[in-house]
Design an enzyme around this catalytic site. Structure first.
Site, PDB file in Angstrom:
ATOM      1  N   ASP A 134       8.718   7.344  -9.344  1.00 48.81           N
ATOM      2  CA  ASP A 134       8.794   8.227 -10.514  1.00 48.81           C
ATOM      3  C   ASP A 134      10.240   8.297 -11.016  1.00 48.81           C
ATOM      4  O   ASP A 134      10.525   8.905 -12.047  1.00 48.81           O
ATOM      5  CB  ASP A 134       8.207   9.613 -10.227  1.00 48.81           C
ATOM      6  CG  ASP A 134       8.981  10.383  -9.179  1.00 48.81           C
ATOM      7  OD1 ASP A 134       9.891   9.793  -8.548  1.00 48.81           O
ATOM      8  OD2 ASP A 134       8.674  11.572  -8.976  1.00 48.81           O
ATOM      9  N   SER A 135      11.141   7.584 -10.316  1.00 48.24           N
ATOM     10  CA  SER A 135      12.496   7.392 -10.847  1.00 48.24           C
ATOM     11  C   SER A 135      12.436   6.700 -12.201  1.00 48.24           C
ATOM     12  O   SER A 135      13.431   6.681 -12.930  1.00 48.24           O
ATOM     13  CB  SER A 135      13.357   6.569  -9.877  1.00 48.24           C
ATOM     14  OG  SER A 135      12.688   5.388  -9.479  1.00 48.24           O
ATOM     15  N   ASP A 142       4.101   5.962  -6.604  1.00 46.94           N
ATOM     16  CA  ASP A 142       4.800   7.212  -6.284  1.00 46.94           C
ATOM     17  C   ASP A 142       4.093   8.371  -6.993  1.00 46.94           C
ATOM     18  O   ASP A 142       3.997   8.376  -8.223  1.00 46.94           O
ATOM     19  CB  ASP A 142       6.241   7.063  -6.783  1.00 46.94           C
ATOM     20  CG  ASP A 142       7.202   7.992  -6.086  1.00 46.94           C
ATOM     21  OD1 ASP A 142       6.828   8.569  -5.048  1.00 46.94           O
ATOM     22  OD2 ASP A 142       8.349   8.122  -6.576  1.00 46.94           O
ATOM     23  N   GLU A 172       6.486  13.159  -1.624  1.00 45.84           N
ATOM     24  CA  GLU A 172       7.679  13.773  -1.044  1.00 45.84           C
ATOM     25  C   GLU A 172       7.335  15.041  -0.270  1.00 45.84           C
ATOM     26  O   GLU A 172       6.417  15.763  -0.665  1.00 45.84           O
ATOM     27  CB  GLU A 172       8.677  14.126  -2.169  1.00 45.84           C
ATOM     28  CG  GLU A 172       9.148  12.931  -2.966  1.00 45.84           C
ATOM     29  CD  GLU A 172      10.117  13.307  -4.082  1.00 45.84           C
ATOM     30  OE1 GLU A 172      10.561  14.480  -4.133  1.00 45.84           O
ATOM     31  OE2 GLU A 172      10.437  12.424  -4.893  1.00 45.84           O
ATOM     32  N   GLU A 198      15.506   9.071   2.776  1.00 46.31           N
ATOM     33  CA  GLU A 198      16.490   8.865   1.706  1.00 46.31           C
ATOM     34  C   GLU A 198      17.730   9.699   1.980  1.00 46.31           C
ATOM     35  O   GLU A 198      17.650  10.934   2.122  1.00 46.31           O
ATOM     36  CB  GLU A 198      15.876   9.251   0.337  1.00 46.31           C
ATOM     37  CG  GLU A 198      16.894   9.087  -0.793  1.00 46.31           C
ATOM     38  CD  GLU A 198      16.302   9.270  -2.188  1.00 46.31           C
ATOM     39  OE1 GLU A 198      15.075   9.417  -2.308  1.00 46.31           O
ATOM     40  OE2 GLU A 198      17.095   9.263  -3.154  1.00 46.31           O
TER      41      GLU A 198
HETATM   42  O1  KIV Z   1      11.082   7.470  -7.486  1.00 44.16           O
HETATM   43  C1  KIV Z   1      11.673   6.710  -6.718  1.00 44.16           C
HETATM   44  O2  KIV Z   1      12.127   5.614  -7.041  1.00 44.16           O
HETATM   45  C2  KIV Z   1      11.845   7.167  -5.366  1.00 44.16           C
HETATM   46  C3  KIV Z   1      13.053   6.654  -4.676  1.00 44.16           C
HETATM   47  C4  KIV Z   1      14.227   7.460  -5.094  1.00 44.16           C
HETATM   48  C5  KIV Z   1      12.869   6.660  -3.245  1.00 44.16           C
HETATM   49  O3  KIV Z   1      11.104   7.964  -4.883  1.00 44.16           O
END
Ligand code: KIV
Length: 287
Positions: free
Chosen positions: A47-48, A86, A118, A185
């Site tokens: 979700d980055s 994610d 998470e 992380e």
């Molecule tokens: O969203 C993402 O890319 C992640 C990474 C920061 C681990 O969760």
């Protein structure tokens, strides 16, 4: 190059053989194609993408629709890598039922091999419910960007002994709930080493947490200078694609302005006979 599909047994064999697993984020079809050709073992559609692709300041505005759309494109570009979707903000926090339904969308609509969410022990019931639905689930501990506000920003986690112990306890709780893998992380290297040493039937991955995990994850944009706002210390830069792209764009702009582009080889002509006929036709029926 056609690759053998990376499955969970393939990943666990790498762990057993002591072969570190390579993992990168990816959000689009062409990049997925290049990662497929490079032999990257796992891809995370993180979700980055809210920050790297959509320009938000955090990951919080990202929706399931955003995630599904990008993950489908990545799957088309990389049929072989082990693909992890994610779970975006509020797609799993509220209830196990919502978590299972959204995890199911990643598998059914986007062709994922697993999902990631998470959180520590408090998220163990979500991991258990998703696992019970037959969906492999990854945990994510340490710096968890969806709770950046609660944990005081994007910074190293688990620095004190008590905080480190909490991360170790959380890792145990997620494993007991059925997590097939856990991403650590930005935690200290020795904490990562301890969690990895204690892991049983669970793959431990590191993002900025040192070399002693079963494999490494990086954000694709950080490898190639593609995120203009900052470069985190944990990332290694393998090339400055951002600079190449910016220079190319400036050159294109200048060449359109001065008429250098397009040159003869960039467009097509027409046979004289056809052109003469066209002129006759337009004379008969003027515009
Ligand atoms: O969203 C993402 O890319 C992640 C990474 C920061 C681990 O969760």
């Amino acid at each position: 190059m056609t690759r053998k599909k990376v499955t969970l047994p393939v990943l666990f064999k790498k762990v057993a053989d002591g072969e570190p697993i390579s993992w990168l984020t990816c959000y689009d079809y062409p990049t997925a194609h290049f990662q497929e050709q490079a032999g990257i073992d796992m891809i995370l559609v993180g979700d980055s993408l809210g920050m790297t692709m959509l320009g938000y300041d955090s990951t919080l505005p990202v929706t399931m629709e955003d995630m599904i759309r990008h993950t489908q494109a990545v799957r088309r570009g990389s049929p072989s890598a082990f693909l992890v979707g994610d779970m975006p903000y509020m797609s799993y926090q509220a209830s196990s039922e919502t978590a299972v339904l959204n995890a199911g969308r990643f598998m059914a609509e986007a062709g994922c091999d697993a999902i990631k969410l998470e959180g520590g022990a408090e998220m163990a019931p979500r991991i258990a419910a998703i696992t019970a639905a037959g969906i492999p689930a990854f945990g994510h501990l340490g710096l968890t960007p969806q709770s950046a506000s609660a944990i005081g920003g994007f910074r190293l986690q688990g620095k004190s002994a008590l905080q480190a112990k909490k991360i170790m306890d959380d890792a145990k709780a997620l494993q007991e709930a059925g997590a097939v893998a856990i991403l650590l992380e930005l935690v200290p290297d020795r904490v990562c080493k301890l969690v990895t040493a204690e892991a049983e039937g669970c793959i431990i991955m590191s993002l900025g947490s040192g070399p002693d995990a079963h494999g490494q994850l990086l954000i694709y944009h950080d490898l190639f200078g593609l995120y203009p706002k900052f470069k985190p210390r944990m990332a290694k830069v393998y090339g400055n694609a951002g600079e190449i792209i910016e220079n190319g764009l400036k050159q294109y702009h200048a060449e359109v302005k001065d008429g250098t582009f397009p040159a003869k080889e960039h467009y097509f002509g027409m046979k004289n006979a056809a052109y003469d006929e066209l002129v006759n036709l337009t004379e008969e029926t003027p515009f």
